[in-house]
Design a protein around this motif. Structure first.
Motif, PDB file in Angstrom:
ATOM      1  N   SER A 100       7.250 108.347  93.435  1.00  0.00           N
ATOM      2  CA  SER A 100       6.334 108.298  94.578  1.00  0.00           C
ATOM      3  C   SER A 100       5.274 109.383  94.446  1.00  0.00           C
ATOM      4  N   LYS A 101       4.080 109.065  94.914  1.00  0.00           N
ATOM      5  CA  LYS A 101       2.949 109.999  94.896  1.00  0.00           C
ATOM      6  C   LYS A 101       2.368 110.075  96.300  1.00  0.00           C
ATOM      7  N   TRP A 102       2.128 111.303  96.780  1.00  0.00           N
ATOM      8  CA  TRP A 102       1.604 111.491  98.120  1.00  0.00           C
ATOM      9  C   TRP A 102       0.119 111.158  98.154  1.00  0.00           C
ATOM     10  N   ASP A 103      -0.275 110.305  99.105  1.00  0.00           N
ATOM     11  CA  ASP A 103      -1.675 109.934  99.308  1.00  0.00           C
ATOM     12  C   ASP A 103      -2.185 110.681 100.538  1.00  0.00           C
ATOM     13  N   GLU A 104      -3.001 111.717 100.301  1.00  0.00           N
ATOM     14  CA  GLU A 104      -3.489 112.543 101.409  1.00  0.00           C
ATOM     15  C   GLU A 104      -4.346 111.741 102.387  1.00  0.00           C
ATOM     16  N   ALA A 105      -5.127 110.793 101.878  1.00  0.00           N
ATOM     17  CA  ALA A 105      -6.035 110.037 102.747  1.00  0.00           C
ATOM     18  C   ALA A 105      -5.274 109.212 103.775  1.00  0.00           C
ATOM     19  N   THR A 106      -4.159 108.598 103.360  1.00  0.00           N
ATOM     20  CA  THR A 106      -3.380 107.760 104.278  1.00  0.00           C
ATOM     21  C   THR A 106      -2.177 108.489 104.853  1.00  0.00           C
ATOM     22  N   GLN A 107      -1.904 109.706 104.339  1.00  0.00           N
ATOM     23  CA  GLN A 107      -0.745 110.491 104.777  1.00  0.00           C
ATOM     24  C   GLN A 107       0.549 109.694 104.620  1.00  0.00           C
ATOM     25  N   SER A 108       0.694 109.124 103.422  1.00  0.00           N
ATOM     26  CA  SER A 108       1.888 108.322 103.137  1.00  0.00           C
ATOM     27  C   SER A 108       2.176 108.343 101.641  1.00  0.00           C
ATOM     28  N   TRP A 109       3.401 107.922 101.276  1.00  0.00           N
ATOM     29  CA  TRP A 109       3.806 107.880  99.874  1.00  0.00           C
ATOM     30  C   TRP A 109       3.434 106.535  99.237  1.00  0.00           C
ATOM     31  N   GLN A 110       2.846 106.592  98.047  1.00  0.00           N
ATOM     32  CA  GLN A 110       2.645 105.411  97.209  1.00  0.00           C
ATOM     33  C   GLN A 110       3.830 105.368  96.254  1.00  0.00           C
ATOM     34  N   GLN A 111       4.558 104.242  96.198  1.00  0.00           N
ATOM     35  CA  GLN A 111       5.820 104.212  95.461  1.00  0.00           C
ATOM     36  C   GLN A 111       5.954 102.989  94.562  1.00  0.00           C
ATOM     37  N   VAL A 112       6.578 103.210  93.395  1.00  0.00           N
ATOM     38  CA  VAL A 112       7.011 102.108  92.528  1.00  0.00           C
ATOM     39  C   VAL A 112       8.509 102.268  92.307  1.00  0.00           C
ATOM     40  N   THR A 113       9.213 101.144  92.177  1.00  0.00           N
ATOM     41  CA  THR A 113      10.674 101.185  92.067  1.00  0.00           C
ATOM     42  C   THR A 113      11.159 100.416  90.841  1.00  0.00           C
ATOM     43  N   VAL A 138       1.902 116.175  91.747  1.00  0.00           N
ATOM     44  CA  VAL A 138       3.291 116.428  92.131  1.00  0.00           C
ATOM     45  C   VAL A 138       3.888 115.081  92.541  1.00  0.00           C
ATOM     46  N   LEU A 139       5.008 114.716  91.929  1.00  0.00           N
ATOM     47  CA  LEU A 139       5.631 113.423  92.177  1.00  0.00           C
ATOM     48  C   LEU A 139       7.028 113.591  92.746  1.00  0.00           C
ATOM     49  N   ALA A 140       7.415 112.668  93.617  1.00  0.00           N
ATOM     50  CA  ALA A 140       8.791 112.605  94.092  1.00  0.00           C
ATOM     51  C   ALA A 140       9.516 111.563  93.250  1.00  0.00           C
ATOM     52  N   VAL A 141      10.585 111.974  92.584  1.00  0.00           N
ATOM     53  CA  VAL A 141      11.353 111.045  91.759  1.00  0.00           C
ATOM     54  C   VAL A 141      12.751 110.906  92.344  1.00  0.00           C
ATOM     55  N   ASN A 142      13.210 109.677  92.420  1.00  0.00           N
ATOM     56  CA  ASN A 142      14.566 109.395  92.876  1.00  0.00           C
ATOM     57  C   ASN A 142      15.431 109.144  91.651  1.00  0.00           C
ATOM     58  N   VAL A 143      16.512 109.914  91.491  1.00  0.00           N
ATOM     59  CA  VAL A 143      17.357 109.793  90.306  1.00  0.00           C
ATOM     60  C   VAL A 143      18.721 109.219  90.671  1.00  0.00           C
ATOM     61  N   THR A 144      19.337 108.560  89.695  1.00  0.00           N
ATOM     62  CA  THR A 144      20.666 107.979  89.901  1.00  0.00           C
ATOM     63  C   THR A 144      21.762 108.841  89.299  1.00  0.00           C
ATOM     64  N   SER A 145      21.378 109.860  88.533  1.00  0.00           N
ATOM     65  CA  SER A 145      22.331 110.824  87.987  1.00  0.00           C
ATOM     66  C   SER A 145      21.618 112.147  87.796  1.00  0.00           C
ATOM     67  N   ASP A 146      22.355 113.248  87.799  1.00  0.00           N
ATOM     68  CA  ASP A 146      21.760 114.573  87.621  1.00  0.00           C
ATOM     69  C   ASP A 146      21.126 114.673  86.233  1.00  0.00           C
ATOM     70  N   VAL A 147      19.928 115.229  86.163  1.00  0.00           N
ATOM     71  CA  VAL A 147      19.239 115.348  84.884  1.00  0.00           C
ATOM     72  C   VAL A 147      18.255 116.514  84.960  1.00  0.00           C
ATOM     73  N   ASP A 148      18.109 117.245  83.870  1.00  0.00           N
ATOM     74  CA  ASP A 148      17.097 118.287  83.751  1.00  0.00           C
ATOM     75  C   ASP A 148      15.886 117.701  83.037  1.00  0.00           C
ATOM     76  N   TYR A 149      14.730 117.781  83.686  1.00  0.00           N
ATOM     77  CA  TYR A 149      13.499 117.285  83.082  1.00  0.00           C
ATOM     78  C   TYR A 149      12.689 118.459  82.556  1.00  0.00           C
ATOM     79  N   TYR A 150      12.364 118.421  81.265  1.00  0.00           N
ATOM     80  CA  TYR A 150      11.533 119.441  80.643  1.00  0.00           C
ATOM     81  C   TYR A 150      10.137 118.852  80.430  1.00  0.00           C
TER      82      TYR A 150
END
Length: 269
Positions: A100-113, A138-150
Motif C-alpha cells: 500500500s502507498k499513502w495518497d496525500e491528495a485523497t488521504q487514503s491508501w492505494q493498495q494492490v493484493t 514509504v510503503l506499507a507491506v502486509n507479510v504472511t511470515s516474519d522476514v528481514d528486508y534489506y
C-alpha cells in the motif's frame, strides 16, 4: 571504510618447488585478507550510517496475532520501481500479500493484493494490480511470515516531499533522508520541516503493536496562561518512514541548510 588493494610482485626462484609453495602461501593469505575485508565491511554496514557509495537499510517485517502491516522505504537505488518489484525483493511469492502507498491528495491508501483468483479455472494466486514507486517512497507491506528486508543499493539524491493540507485530514508520509542523521527525534523532524505549529503531529508505526506512536503540538492550558508545546517525543532513524500532520503546505527538505545541517525556514508571520 576503504580498503587498499595489495600488489604482490612476482619473484624468480631457482627451485620450482619452492616457488609453488610460496605462491600457494601468498594465495592463502590473499584469500584470508579478502574474507576479513568482506566480514568487516558487512559489520560496518550494520553498525553505521550507509556508505556514500553503496549500503543497505534493514527493515524487520513481522506478523502478529491481529494484523501484519509493516512500513518499509525505498531508501536506496536498487532498481525497484513497482509495488510488485518490492514484494519480490522482500520475499518469495506469497510472503507479501499486500503493498500500500499513502495518497496525500485523497488521504487514503492505494493498495494492490496477492490472492487466489478463481478464474479462469483452475485459478491461482496472482497480483490484483500494480503501481509505480520511486526513491524516498514509504510503503506499507502486509507479510504472511516474519522476514528481514534489506534494501541494498547505491545512495540516491535526497527525496523531496510536497507536504500538503486538505479539506479533510492532513497526513503526509515521509522517509527521513539518509543525509539527515543529525535529526534524532520527532521534535527535531517537525522543527526541520517548518516553523513552530507548521507540524502539529508526528507518528511512527509500531509493527509489534500494529498501532501509531504519536506526539502532538497543541495548546496546553496549565500553568496559566498556557501555551503551545509538544506532548512528548520519540527517537527517529534515517531510512525509516514517519507520518507528518501539516497545518500548512510546504516543500521539504528545504534547498538551503544552516550551519548545523538543518533545513532553514522563515518564521511564519
Amino acid at each position: 571504510m576503504n580498503f587498499e588493494s595489495v600488489n604482490i610482485g612476482n619473484k624468480v626462484f631457482r627451485d620450482e618447488k619452492r616457488k609453488n609453495n610460496v605462491q600457494g602461501a601468498i594465495m592463502k593469505r590473499l584469500l584470508i585478507l579478502t574474507m576479513m575485508c568482506a566480514l568487516i565491511g558487512s559489520m560496518v554496514a550494520l553498525e553505521s550510517d550507509p556508505s556514500e557509495v553503496v549500503g543497505y537499510v534493514k527493515y524487520e517485517c513481522v506478523t502478529t496475532t491481529t494484523t501484519d502491516m509493516n512500513l518499509v522505504s525505498v531508501a536506496l537505488d536498487n532498481g525497484v520501481t513497482t509495488a510488485q518489484d518490492l514484494a519480490a525483493e522482500i520475499g518469495a511469492a506469497g510472503v507479501v500479500d499486500a503493498v500500500s502507498k499513502w495518497d496525500e491528495a485523497t488521504q487514503s491508501w492505494q493498495q494492490v493484493t496477492y490472492s487466489f483468483i478463481p478464474v479462469p479455472p483452475p485459478g491461482g494466486f496472482a497480483w490484483s494490480g500494480n503501481f509505480d514507486i520511486v526513491n524516498g517512497d514509504v510503503l506499507a507491506v502486509n507479510v504472511t511470515s516474519d522476514v528481514d528486508y534489506y534494501c541494498a543499493g547505491s545512495i540516491p539524491a535526497d527525496p523531496v516531499y510536497n507536504l500538503i493540507t486538505t479539506t479533510t485530514t492532513d497526513a503526509n508520509l515521509v522517509m527521513l533522508p539518509l543525509s539527515m542523521s543529525s535529526l534524532s527525534n520527532a521534535q527535531d523532524l517537525a522543527n526541520d520541516i517548518g516553523a513552530a505549529g507548521d507540524v502539529d503531529a508526528v507518528s511512527s508505526w509500531d509493527a509489534a503493536t500494529q498501532s501509531w506512536q504519536q506526539v502532538t503540538y497543541s495548546f496546553i492550558p496549565v500553568p496559566p496562561p498556557g501555551g503551545y508545546a509538544w506532548s512528548g517525543n520519540f527517537d527517529i532513524e534515517i531510512g525509516k518512514g514517519y507520518m507528518i500532520n501539516m497545518t500548512t503546505n510546504t516543500t521539504w527538505p528545504s534547498d538551503d541548510l544552516n550551519d548545523s545541517g538543518f533545513s532553514s525556514h522563515k518564521v511564519k508571520k
